[in-house]
Motif scaffolding. Sequence first.
Motif, PDB file in Angstrom:
ATOM      1  N   ILE A  62      13.295   1.787   3.311  1.00  0.00           N
ATOM      2  CA  ILE A  62      14.484   1.756   2.338  1.00  0.00           C
ATOM      3  C   ILE A  62      15.425   3.285   3.027  1.00  0.00           C
ATOM      4  O   ILE A  62      14.916   4.364   3.345  1.00  0.00           O
ATOM      5  N   THR A  63      16.805   2.448   3.146  1.00  0.00           N
ATOM      6  CA  THR A  63      17.950   3.913   3.455  1.00  0.00           C
ATOM      7  C   THR A  63      18.708   3.518   2.244  1.00  0.00           C
ATOM      8  O   THR A  63      19.686   3.359   2.001  1.00  0.00           O
ATOM      9  N   TYR A  76      11.316   7.107   3.416  1.00  0.00           N
ATOM     10  CA  TYR A  76      10.490   5.700   2.091  1.00  0.00           C
ATOM     11  C   TYR A  76      10.445   4.878   2.635  1.00  0.00           C
ATOM     12  O   TYR A  76      11.197   4.074   3.357  1.00  0.00           O
ATOM     13  N   THR A  77       9.408   4.247   3.506  1.00  0.00           N
ATOM     14  CA  THR A  77       9.072   2.730   3.890  1.00  0.00           C
ATOM     15  C   THR A  77       7.852   2.223   3.054  1.00  0.00           C
ATOM     16  O   THR A  77       6.732   2.477   2.726  1.00  0.00           O
ATOM     17  N   ILE A  78       8.187   0.619   2.762  1.00  0.00           N
ATOM     18  CA  ILE A  78       7.025  -0.463   1.746  1.00  0.00           C
ATOM     19  C   ILE A  78       5.975  -0.694   4.063  1.00  0.00           C
ATOM     20  O   ILE A  78       6.130  -0.742   4.725  1.00  0.00           O
ATOM     21  N   THR A 125       1.045  -0.924   0.045  1.00  0.00           N
ATOM     22  CA  THR A 125       0.166   0.016  -0.055  1.00  0.00           C
ATOM     23  C   THR A 125       0.632   1.440   0.356  1.00  0.00           C
ATOM     24  O   THR A 125       0.260   2.724   0.245  1.00  0.00           O
ATOM     25  N   SER A 126       1.748   1.058   0.069  1.00  0.00           N
ATOM     26  CA  SER A 126       3.121   2.097  -0.594  1.00  0.00           C
ATOM     27  C   SER A 126       2.652   3.302  -1.362  1.00  0.00           C
ATOM     28  O   SER A 126       2.423   2.570  -2.337  1.00  0.00           O
ATOM     29  N   ALA A 127       3.542   4.662  -1.457  1.00  0.00           N
ATOM     30  CA  ALA A 127       3.162   4.993  -2.482  1.00  0.00           C
ATOM     31  C   ALA A 127       4.366   4.720  -3.352  1.00  0.00           C
ATOM     32  O   ALA A 127       5.316   3.629  -3.636  1.00  0.00           O
TER      33      ALA A 127
END
Length: 169
Positions: free
Chosen positions: A53-54, A23-25, A8-10
Amino acid sequence: YPPSPVTTSASTVSVTQGSPISYTITASGTGPFTFGGSSLPSWASVNASTGAITGTPSTPAGSPFSSIVSASNANPTPGTQGLTITVNPLPPVITSAATMTGYVGVPTSYQITATNTPTSFVISAGTLPTGLTLNTSTGLISGIPTSTGTTSVTVEAINSGGNGTAPFA
């Protein structure tokens, strides 16, 4: 097995060169989830537990990146989603001298220079002297001045990361 998770992430994220990505899944469905990614840029990694995500891009080279992010649960089929990562360059910094001299009736030119690959140039405040024009693609001021005096303007260099301005006389 529970149903496969749904990510459901961008589907897009932008990051500026030299700054960490944020950003995070995310996923819905029956957890717990394990997160992953494929075709990520070499500077990025996924925390399998949190989905974060890093990483920090040192250059915009290769951007945009087309990646796949995933969320897995006990179902053998993970939920996947495309992710486009765009790395914007740092904004331009104008490096050329802040003055030029021309003479009435004599052709003259002056090249505005800037770091970080500007894609366009503008005069954002003031007006160039009569007879001179700015090539907005190249940053070249040229022409034949028609009157004497000092004129002050603000020049601006622009790229997808932002803009840089400097006074110019």
